[in-house]
Design an enzyme around this catalytic site. Structure first.
Site, PDB file in Angstrom:
ATOM      1  N   CYS A 156      71.524  65.781  22.650  1.00  0.00           N
ATOM      2  CA  CYS A 156      71.459  66.738  21.526  1.00  0.00           C
ATOM      3  C   CYS A 156      71.747  68.173  21.950  1.00  0.00           C
ATOM      4  O   CYS A 156      72.068  69.007  21.106  1.00  0.00           O
ATOM      5  CB  CYS A 156      70.083  66.687  20.867  1.00  0.00           C
ATOM      6  SG  CYS A 156      69.857  65.169  19.974  1.00  0.00           S
TER       7      CYS A 156
HETATM    8  N1  CO8 Z   1      58.380  53.645   7.275  1.00  0.00           N
HETATM    9  C1  CO8 Z   1      57.020  53.631   7.058  1.00  0.00           C
HETATM   10  N2  CO8 Z   1      56.121  53.854   8.047  1.00  0.00           N
HETATM   11  C2  CO8 Z   1      56.597  54.083   9.290  1.00  0.00           C
HETATM   12  C3  CO8 Z   1      57.977  54.095   9.574  1.00  0.00           C
HETATM   13  C4  CO8 Z   1      58.883  53.872   8.499  1.00  0.00           C
HETATM   14  N3  CO8 Z   1      60.208  53.891   8.697  1.00  0.00           N
HETATM   15  N4  CO8 Z   1      58.150  54.348  10.882  1.00  0.00           N
HETATM   16  C5  CO8 Z   1      56.935  54.478  11.422  1.00  0.00           C
HETATM   17  N5  CO8 Z   1      55.967  54.320  10.464  1.00  0.00           N
HETATM   18  C6  CO8 Z   1      54.507  54.353  10.613  1.00  0.00           C
HETATM   19  C7  CO8 Z   1      54.085  54.055  12.041  1.00  0.00           C
HETATM   20  O1  CO8 Z   1      53.950  52.676  12.252  1.00  0.00           O
HETATM   21  C8  CO8 Z   1      52.763  54.793  12.133  1.00  0.00           C
HETATM   22  O2  CO8 Z   1      51.763  53.997  11.540  1.00  0.00           O
HETATM   23  P1  CO8 Z   1      50.250  54.008  12.126  1.00  0.00           P
HETATM   24  O3  CO8 Z   1      49.783  55.432  11.969  1.00  0.00           O
HETATM   25  O4  CO8 Z   1      49.553  53.032  11.246  1.00  0.00           O
HETATM   26  O5  CO8 Z   1      50.372  53.612  13.571  1.00  0.00           O
HETATM   27  C9  CO8 Z   1      52.962  56.006  11.230  1.00  0.00           C
HETATM   28  O6  CO8 Z   1      54.045  55.684  10.362  1.00  0.00           O
HETATM   29  C10 CO8 Z   1      53.315  57.249  12.020  1.00  0.00           C
HETATM   30  O7  CO8 Z   1      54.393  56.941  12.938  1.00  0.00           O
HETATM   31  P2  CO8 Z   1      54.910  57.961  14.010  1.00  0.00           P
HETATM   32  O8  CO8 Z   1      53.769  58.502  14.788  1.00  0.00           O
HETATM   33  O9  CO8 Z   1      56.033  57.328  14.775  1.00  0.00           O
HETATM   34  O10 CO8 Z   1      55.515  59.055  13.011  1.00  0.00           O
HETATM   35  P3  CO8 Z   1      55.749  60.583  13.231  1.00  0.00           P
HETATM   36  O11 CO8 Z   1      54.942  61.316  12.253  1.00  0.00           O
HETATM   37  O12 CO8 Z   1      55.659  60.984  14.659  1.00  0.00           O
HETATM   38  O13 CO8 Z   1      57.283  60.730  12.751  1.00  0.00           O
HETATM   39  C11 CO8 Z   1      59.472  60.979  13.761  1.00  0.00           C
HETATM   40  C12 CO8 Z   1      58.309  60.029  13.430  1.00  0.00           C
HETATM   41  C13 CO8 Z   1      60.086  61.435  12.450  1.00  0.00           C
HETATM   42  C14 CO8 Z   1      60.497  60.232  14.590  1.00  0.00           C
HETATM   43  C15 CO8 Z   1      58.920  62.211  14.515  1.00  0.00           C
HETATM   44  O14 CO8 Z   1      58.065  61.800  15.557  1.00  0.00           O
HETATM   45  C16 CO8 Z   1      60.010  63.086  15.098  1.00  0.00           C
HETATM   46  O15 CO8 Z   1      60.912  63.536  14.428  1.00  0.00           O
HETATM   47  N6  CO8 Z   1      59.886  63.415  16.386  1.00  0.00           N
HETATM   48  C17 CO8 Z   1      60.814  64.277  17.062  1.00  0.00           C
HETATM   49  C18 CO8 Z   1      61.951  63.470  17.519  1.00  0.00           C
HETATM   50  C19 CO8 Z   1      63.027  64.282  18.172  1.00  0.00           C
HETATM   51  O16 CO8 Z   1      63.129  65.467  18.059  1.00  0.00           O
HETATM   52  N7  CO8 Z   1      63.870  63.575  18.853  1.00  0.00           N
HETATM   53  C20 CO8 Z   1      64.997  64.124  19.443  1.00  0.00           C
HETATM   54  C21 CO8 Z   1      65.890  62.973  19.608  1.00  0.00           C
HETATM   55  S1  CO8 Z   1      67.460  63.335  19.330  1.00  0.00           S
HETATM   56  C22 CO8 Z   1      68.318  63.421  20.827  1.00  0.00           C
HETATM   57  O17 CO8 Z   1      67.922  63.882  21.826  1.00  0.00           O
HETATM   58  C23 CO8 Z   1      69.662  62.847  20.784  1.00  0.00           C
HETATM   59  C24 CO8 Z   1      69.776  61.607  21.570  1.00  0.00           C
HETATM   60  C25 CO8 Z   1      71.172  61.110  21.490  1.00  0.00           C
HETATM   61  C26 CO8 Z   1      71.608  60.703  20.115  1.00  0.00           C
HETATM   62  C27 CO8 Z   1      71.918  59.287  20.034  1.00  0.00           C
HETATM   63  C28 CO8 Z   1      72.406  58.878  18.685  1.00  0.00           C
HETATM   64  C29 CO8 Z   1      72.176  57.455  18.323  1.00  0.00           C
END
Ligand code: CO8
Length: 373
Positions: A156
């Site tokens: 990224c």
């Molecule tokens: N629908 C419903 N519920 C869900 C879903 C879903 N799709 N997914 C997860 N849940 C549930 C989980 O099971 C969890 O349930 P419980 O509390 O019962 O355990 C609850 O929702 C909360 O889950 P999370 O803790 O995973 O949720 P978050 O609030 O942390 O949100 C995010 C998830 C949106 C992914 C968030 O953590 C985020 O955005 N984090 C930052 C990520 C980031 O910045 N990443 C950078 C990566 S990009 C990069 O570097 C590029 C790489 C190369 C690109 C490659 C391209 C393919």
């Protein structure tokens, strides 16, 4: 040292959109199918049933509402869940180069330049279509540029890392006008079957023209006051796809061969890294964060961006200060901060300051401080 400006940017937008509702409908059909097919193992407790996704979760957790993709039917087919892309012959332009060229043409037009004015092309992105020849050299050839071209990948952060290479090349005199291209077909390496991340990414391409200030003729120029890059190893964002997979006899479709992350850890760890990084760069330039009119940040998560900027300037963070594009484009990896800059700088006045900042896998973080001319 030669003064350097950004003199044009360009954006290529793929032809198809997928809304969260469409995505969730197909994902949940896949889940139902999987759970029915494995009902006896799930019943016996030897397999865990898959849980459905939801539009509400996606929008609340990330801020993403839709994404653009190169091909839609394969992604939404619950029996496939990845794009259907046509392979091309060696004589045809590759897909990554093609979208890069589209963005490049727009950036060159904005800068008032042609391909012949360019003497450096950097293709900076997170997923390269092949090992060689470089996609950047293909783009160089397609636009009729001179000089040299090379590919680089810092996930990224590739855009800001690429911008620094371009700025340094122009400053040092090894090039006069460098085009940084960020083509991202993330849909090919996204894990559309994983509920935790199936909503995150979108496809797009951006391009930026960096040139000597004394050759720039564009009506829209930005002095590059400085750039700063940093990396710190983390396994929290990872993809093990690579050229040794065959020799390792590993399954090319195994889960570890596409994008995966510990999203919550990334969120927690990268927010302080990114805000401290911007703060330290502004300090070296003797600029107060409150003197910055706009922060064009990497677009991974709405709350993440608000927290990063809040740590810098305090108070409420409005879209005027930190523009949001991920609601429409989702996370487009390296292109995100450049899309934000491209779409949200027209109202800025001469002398006003902005920061382009990207962060992501590695971990990596890069920032470029610019001033409207
Ligand atoms: N629908 C419903 N519920 C869900 C879903 C879903 N799709 N997914 C997860 N849940 C549930 C989980 O099971 C969890 O349930 P419980 O509390 O019962 O355990 C609850 O929702 C909360 O889950 P999370 O803790 O995973 O949720 P978050 O609030 O942390 O949100 C995010 C998830 C949106 C992914 C968030 O953590 C985020 O955005 N984090 C930052 C990520 C980031 O910045 N990443 C950078 C990566 S990009 C990069 O570097 C590029 C790489 C190369 C690109 C490659 C391209 C393919």
């Amino acid at each position: 040292m030669t003064a350097v400006v950004i003199s044009g940017t360009g954006l290529y937008q793929p032809p198809h959109t997928i809304t969260n509702a469409e995505l969730v409908e197909s994902f949940n059909a896949y889940v139902d199918h999987y759970n029915t097919e494995h009902a006896s193992e799930i019943e016996a407790g030897t397999l865990t049933a898959l849980a459905p996704s939801s539009v509400e979760f996606i929008e609340k957790a990330s801020g993403i509402k839709q994404r653009y993709v190169m091909e839609k039917s394969g992604i939404l087919d619950p029996k496939r869940m990845y794009p259907r892309l046509q392979s091309r012959t060696d004589d045809e332009l590759s897909m990554l180069a093609e979208i890069g060229v589209e963005a490049a043409k727009k950036a060159l037009a904005a800068a008032g330049k042609t391909g012949a004015d360019v003497d450096g092309v950097i293709c900076a992105c997170s997923n390269l279509q092949r090992a060689y020849p470089a996609i950047a050299i293909e783009i160089q050839n397609a636009i009729g540029a001179k000089g040299y071209a090379f590919d680089m990948n810092v996930a990224c952060s590739a855009a800001t890392f690429g911008l620094e290479q371009a700025v340094n090349a122009v400053k040092s005199g090894s090039a006069k006008c460098v085009l940084v291209v960020n083509p991202e077909i993330t849909s090919g390496h996204q894990e559309w079957k994983d509920r935790d991340c199936h909503f995150i990414f979108g496809d797009v391409a951006t391009a930026t023209v960096i040139e000597r200030a004394d050759t720039a003729t564009s009506a829209d120029q930005w002095d590059v006051l400085g750039s700063q890059l940093a990396t710190q190893f983390s396994n929290n964002i990872r993809n093990n796809f690579g050229y040794l997979n065959r020799s390792e006899d590993s399954d090319p479709k195994a889960r570890d061969k596409t994008f995966r992350q510990e999203g919550r850890k990334v969120f927690k760890e990268v927010v302080p890294i990114a805000s401290a990084h911007i703060e330290s760069q502004l300090q070296t330039l003797s600029v107060q964060p409150s003197d910055v009119r706009r922060f064009w940040l990497h677009q991974a998560n709405l709350s993440m961006n608000q927290l990063i900027v809040k740590k810098l300037i305090g108070g409420e963070v409005t879209p005027e200060v930190a523009p949001l594009i991920l609601d429409e484009y989702a996370n487009t990896s390296s292109a995100g901060s450049i899309i934000a800059f491209h779409l949200h700088h027209g109202d800025m006045r001469p002398g006003e300051l902005g920061v382009i900042c990207s962060f992501g896998a590695g971990y990596s973080v890069g920032s470029v401080v610019v001033r409207k001319r």
